[in-house]
Design a protein around this motif. Structure first.
Motif, PDB file in Angstrom:
ATOM      1  N   PHE A   1       0.752  -1.103   0.351  1.00 35.25           N
ATOM      2  CA  PHE A   1       0.083  -0.133  -0.048  1.00 35.25           C
ATOM      3  C   PHE A   1       0.676   1.419  -0.230  1.00 35.25           C
ATOM      4  N   GLY A   2       1.499   1.008  -1.289  1.00 34.73           N
ATOM      5  CA  GLY A   2       2.477   2.659  -0.943  1.00 34.73           C
ATOM      6  C   GLY A   2       1.943   3.854  -1.305  1.00 34.73           C
ATOM      7  N   PHE A   3       0.937   4.133  -1.627  1.00 31.45           N
ATOM      8  CA  PHE A   3       0.124   5.229  -1.298  1.00 31.45           C
ATOM      9  C   PHE A   3       0.419   5.681  -0.440  1.00 31.45           C
ATOM     10  N   PHE A   4      -0.179   5.431   0.625  1.00 32.05           N
ATOM     11  CA  PHE A   4       0.108   5.937   2.142  1.00 32.05           C
ATOM     12  C   PHE A   4       1.599   6.253   1.873  1.00 32.05           C
ATOM     13  N   ASP A   5       2.537   5.582   1.655  1.00 30.92           N
ATOM     14  CA  ASP A   5       4.130   5.622   2.554  1.00 30.92           C
ATOM     15  C   ASP A   5       4.760   6.997   1.064  1.00 30.92           C
ATOM     16  N   VAL A   6       4.515   6.734   0.010  1.00 31.36           N
ATOM     17  CA  VAL A   6       5.182   7.525  -0.823  1.00 31.36           C
ATOM     18  C   VAL A   6       4.641   8.921  -0.530  1.00 31.36           C
ATOM     19  N   SER A   7       3.315   9.396  -0.932  1.00 30.61           N
ATOM     20  CA  SER A   7       2.526  10.548  -0.228  1.00 30.61           C
ATOM     21  C   SER A   7       3.154  11.245   1.001  1.00 30.61           C
ATOM     22  N   PHE A   8       3.444  10.243   1.703  1.00 32.77           N
ATOM     23  CA  PHE A   8       3.655  11.298   3.478  1.00 32.77           C
ATOM     24  C   PHE A   8       5.032  11.147   2.767  1.00 32.77           C
ATOM     25  N   LEU A   9       6.003  10.632   2.666  1.00 30.33           N
ATOM     26  CA  LEU A   9       7.047  11.229   2.682  1.00 30.33           C
ATOM     27  C   LEU A   9       7.862  11.996   1.362  1.00 30.33           C
TER      28      LEU A   9
END
Length: 325
Positions: free
Chosen positions: A85-93
């Motif tokens: 669920f890279g949507f969270f990780d990538v958006s957060f970073l």
């Protein structure tokens, strides 16, 4: 077999600069590696990386500038990467730290949607399918069926770092299994490629840009919901009476919350104490007011209501039925 036969995992936590540099050297020369972040609210707590299912490293954020630089270097390298669920990780970073994750090639959440769209997609579920690790490895104070990203600073940091390492290693292991399955079907390959393009471009852009909010409509909806809450709470207060000795109030009103239907303790006090219904128990033998228990009590109360003749008796069971519903 009674034993788990778990895959071995070397979790490198609170690493020294030498351990970070050694791990970065190996990761940057790997064909693929996974990454996973944990957060304290809007602050980055740590980032885990794994290029082998039996080895992972967790680098805490803001412990040293060397560690921070290593995290940035690994996330922005050209090596293909896989999160869950890279949507969270990538958006957060990107939003909070201006870190642009590059070459996000695979995502275990998206791959599960392609391969098994009718099944759960949480990391805990995928771990139980693709690895020998039980879902219970996530038991550090949170629901093991949920994918948790934000934590409380008061928790034991060693537990968090080990958890992060396991997430990274198992994400990689799942991805390797999924890649083999997708490769067997050309349609899966095309669908996965299309979905990853959507994730990397369209979804992240939408997440970063946000969307317009109609504040007037939002305010109108909040008022409608609050009016319904006030009406239902007043009805509950009249039926049940004063349960909470120190009640809170519905925001911006003078209506007290004398009975909170979301409180298991108060529900048990009302249903099993005041109303005298038969206590329901869970598989462990504990008294419960979960959904199954409520459904069983509704059936019990309906039967009692239908068999009563006297108006006062029927009203008593009708009152209980209203509270249950």
């Amino acid at each position: 077999f009674p034993e788990f036969n778990l895959e071995p995992l070397t979790a490198v936590i609170n690493p020294t600069p030498d351990e970070i540099e050694r791990a970065a050297y190996e990761l940057l020369r790997a064909p693929l590696y996974s990454f996973d972040i944990e957060t304290f609210g809007h602050e980055l707590a740590c980032c885990g990386f794994s290029h082998r299912p039996d080895l992972a490293i967790c680098i805490p954020w803001n412990v040293s500038q060397f560690g921070n630089d290593a995290i940035r270097r690994l996330l922005t390298s050209n090596v293909p990467k896989v999160p869950h669920f890279g949507f969270f990780d990538v958006s957060f970073l990107k939003y909070f730290y201006n870190i642009e994750v590059t070459n996000w090639e695979w995502d275990t959440f998206i791959a599960q949607r392609v391969l098994n769209p009718e099944l759960p997609r949480t990391l805990a579920y995928l771990v139980s399918i693709y690895t020998r690790e039980p879902q219970g490895y996530k038991q550090i104070g949170r629901d093991i069926l949920d994918d948790v990203k934000s934590w409380d600073r008061s928790m034991n940091l060693n537990d968090l770092w080990i958890y992060n390492c396991k997430d990274a290693a198992r994400t990689l292991q799942i991805a390797l299994g999924q890649k083999d399955e997708v490769a067997e079907n050309p349609n899966f390959v095309k669908t996965m490629q299309f979905d990853m393009i959507q994730a990397r471009e369209l979804c992240i852009d939408i997440s970063s840009a946000g969307f317009l909010v109609d504040h007037k409509r939002q305010s109108d909806i909040r008022k409608i919901i609050k009016d319904k809450w006030v009406k239902n709470q007043e009805s509950l207060n009249n039926i049940v009476g004063w349960i909470d000795k120190k009640p809170k109030y519905i925001p911006d009103t003078k209506v007290p919350i004398l009975f909170n239907p979301r409180s298991h303790k108060q529900c048990q006090q009302i249903l099993y104490g005041q109303f005298g219904l038969t206590p329901r128990r869970n598989k462990g033998g504990g008294v419960t007011v979960d959904e199954d228990a409520i459904i069983g009590m509704i059936a019990e109360v309906k039967k009692e209501y239908e068999t009563k003749v006297r108006p006062d008796a029927k009203n008593r069971w009708l009152k209980i039925l209203i509270v249950l519903k």
